[in-house]
Design a protein around this motif. Structure first.
Motif, short mmCIF file in Angstrom:
data_model
loop_
_atom_site.label_atom_id
_atom_site.label_comp_id
_atom_site.label_asym_id
_atom_site.label_seq_id
_atom_site.Cartn_x
_atom_site.Cartn_y
_atom_site.Cartn_z
N ASP A 112 0.86 -1.18 0.00
CA ASP A 112 0.00 0.00 0.00
C ASP A 112 0.89 1.23 0.00
O ASP A 112 1.05 1.90 1.02
CB ASP A 112 -0.93 -0.03 1.22
N LEU A 113 1.52 1.51 -1.15
CA LEU A 113 2.45 2.63 -1.26
C LEU A 113 1.71 3.93 -1.52
O LEU A 113 0.70 3.96 -2.21
CB LEU A 113 3.45 2.38 -2.40
N GLN A 114 2.25 4.99 -0.97
CA GLN A 114 1.72 6.33 -1.19
C GLN A 114 2.79 7.17 -1.87
O GLN A 114 3.98 6.87 -1.76
CB GLN A 114 1.32 6.97 0.16
N VAL A 115 2.38 8.23 -2.54
CA VAL A 115 3.34 9.13 -3.16
C VAL A 115 4.29 9.64 -2.08
O VAL A 115 3.87 10.06 -1.00
CB VAL A 115 2.62 10.32 -3.84
N GLY A 116 5.58 9.55 -2.35
CA GLY A 116 6.59 10.00 -1.39
C GLY A 116 7.14 8.90 -0.51
O GLY A 116 8.13 9.11 0.19
N ASP A 117 6.53 7.70 -0.52
CA ASP A 117 7.07 6.59 0.26
C ASP A 117 8.45 6.21 -0.28
O ASP A 117 8.71 6.28 -1.48
CB ASP A 117 6.16 5.37 0.18
N LEU A 118 9.34 5.82 0.61
CA LEU A 118 10.70 5.49 0.26
C LEU A 118 10.85 3.98 0.13
O LEU A 118 10.51 3.23 1.05
CB LEU A 118 11.66 6.01 1.33
N LEU A 119 11.34 3.55 -1.03
CA LEU A 119 11.66 2.14 -1.23
C LEU A 119 13.15 1.97 -0.95
O LEU A 119 13.95 2.79 -1.36
CB LEU A 119 11.37 1.73 -2.68
N THR A 120 13.50 0.90 -0.24
CA THR A 120 14.91 0.67 0.07
C THR A 120 15.31 -0.74 -0.33
O THR A 120 14.51 -1.66 -0.27
CB THR A 120 15.19 0.86 1.58
N ALA A 121 16.55 -0.88 -0.74
CA ALA A 121 17.10 -2.20 -1.07
C ALA A 121 17.49 -2.91 0.21
O ALA A 121 17.29 -2.39 1.31
CB ALA A 121 18.31 -2.03 -1.98
N LYS A 122 18.06 -4.08 0.07
CA LYS A 122 18.52 -4.93 1.18
C LYS A 122 17.36 -5.61 1.90
O LYS A 122 17.48 -6.00 3.05
CB LYS A 122 19.39 -4.16 2.19
N GLU A 123 16.22 -5.73 1.22
CA GLU A 123 15.08 -6.46 1.78
C GLU A 123 15.01 -7.84 1.14
O GLU A 123 15.67 -8.12 0.15
CB GLU A 123 13.77 -5.69 1.50
N ASP A 124 14.19 -8.71 1.70
CA ASP A 124 14.02 -10.04 1.14
C ASP A 124 13.42 -9.96 -0.26
O ASP A 124 12.57 -9.11 -0.54
CB ASP A 124 13.10 -10.89 2.02
N SER A 125 13.85 -10.87 -1.12
CA SER A 125 13.32 -10.96 -2.47
C SER A 125 11.86 -11.39 -2.43
O SER A 125 11.45 -12.17 -1.56
CB SER A 125 14.13 -11.98 -3.27
N ASN A 126 11.07 -10.91 -3.37
CA ASN A 126 9.69 -11.38 -3.51
C ASN A 126 9.61 -12.78 -4.08
O ASN A 126 8.58 -13.42 -4.03
CB ASN A 126 8.91 -10.44 -4.43
N TYR A 127 10.71 -13.25 -4.65
CA TYR A 127 10.67 -14.49 -5.40
C TYR A 127 11.51 -15.60 -4.80
O TYR A 127 11.25 -16.76 -5.05
CB TYR A 127 11.13 -14.23 -6.85
N ARG A 128 12.52 -15.25 -4.03
CA ARG A 128 13.39 -16.23 -3.38
C ARG A 128 13.58 -15.82 -1.92
O ARG A 128 14.26 -14.85 -1.63
CB ARG A 128 14.74 -16.31 -4.08
N PRO A 129 13.03 -16.57 -0.99
CA PRO A 129 13.10 -16.17 0.42
C PRO A 129 14.52 -16.16 1.00
O PRO A 129 14.77 -15.50 1.99
CB PRO A 129 12.24 -17.22 1.14
N ASP A 130 15.46 -16.85 0.37
CA ASP A 130 16.84 -16.91 0.86
C ASP A 130 17.71 -15.79 0.30
O ASP A 130 18.91 -15.75 0.55
CB ASP A 130 17.46 -18.26 0.51
N LEU A 131 17.13 -14.85 -0.45
CA LEU A 131 17.90 -13.84 -1.16
C LEU A 131 17.54 -12.43 -0.68
O LEU A 131 16.37 -12.07 -0.62
CB LEU A 131 17.63 -13.95 -2.66
N LYS A 132 18.57 -11.66 -0.31
CA LYS A 132 18.39 -10.23 -0.02
C LYS A 132 18.65 -9.47 -1.31
O LYS A 132 19.64 -9.72 -1.99
CB LYS A 132 19.38 -9.75 1.05
N MET A 133 17.78 -8.56 -1.65
CA MET A 133 17.91 -7.81 -2.90
C MET A 133 18.87 -6.63 -2.71
O MET A 133 18.75 -5.88 -1.75
CB MET A 133 16.55 -7.30 -3.37
N ASN A 134 19.81 -6.46 -3.63
CA ASN A 134 20.75 -5.34 -3.60
C ASN A 134 20.23 -4.13 -4.35
O ASN A 134 20.81 -3.06 -4.26
CB ASN A 134 22.10 -5.76 -4.20
N HIS A 135 19.20 -4.33 -5.13
CA HIS A 135 18.67 -3.25 -5.96
C HIS A 135 17.15 -3.24 -5.89
O HIS A 135 16.53 -4.22 -5.51
CB HIS A 135 19.07 -3.46 -7.43
N ILE A 136 16.59 -2.13 -6.27
CA ILE A 136 15.15 -2.02 -6.48
C ILE A 136 14.96 -1.95 -7.99
O ILE A 136 15.57 -1.11 -8.66
CB ILE A 136 14.58 -0.77 -5.80
N TYR A 137 14.18 -2.84 -8.51
CA TYR A 137 14.03 -2.94 -9.95
C TYR A 137 12.81 -2.16 -10.43
O TYR A 137 11.74 -2.24 -9.84
CB TYR A 137 13.92 -4.41 -10.37
#
Length: 109
Positions: A63-88
């Motif tokens: 539930d994103l709103q205008v101005g919300d900050l997306l940050t990397a280093k979170e769990d992947s949406n597709y692989r639970p064992d992977l931390k994402m280095n980027h926001i795609y």
């Protein structure tokens, strides 16, 4: 990098900061801190405008709103064992729709 530096193209030049950043991270992993520092400095030295001005889309379930900050280093949406280095992001609205449909979570796509 040697070949890329010879190309006089704004699209190629816009990739230099991230390329130098990745090279710096590799040198850091190899414990060559002098070369890592040099490449971090090269990464920060470029002030190149983006080659593509957008629109850009990001597919997720939240539930994103205008101005919300997306940050990397979170769990992947597709692989639970992977931390994402980027926001795609994508310039293709259908690509973001597919990513949102596949994303984990209970938020809206």
């Amino acid at each position: 990098m040697q070949f890329a530096l010879k190309i006089n193209d704004d699209t190629v030049k816009s990739a230099f900061p991230s390329l130098y950043l990745k090279i710096a991270e590799c040198y850091e992993e190899l414990c060559d801190l002098d070369k890592a520092k040099k490449n971090y400095e090269l990464s920060n030295s470029y002030n190149v405008p983006p080659s593509d001005k957008g629109l850009f889309y990001h597919g997720t379930k939240a539930d994103l709103q205008v101005g919300d900050l997306l940050t990397a280093k979170e769990d992947s949406n597709y692989r639970p064992d992977l931390k994402m280095n980027h926001i795609y992001f994508t310039s293709l609205i259908n690509g973001s729709g597919i990513a949102a449909a596949l994303a984990k979570g209970d938020g809206r796509e």
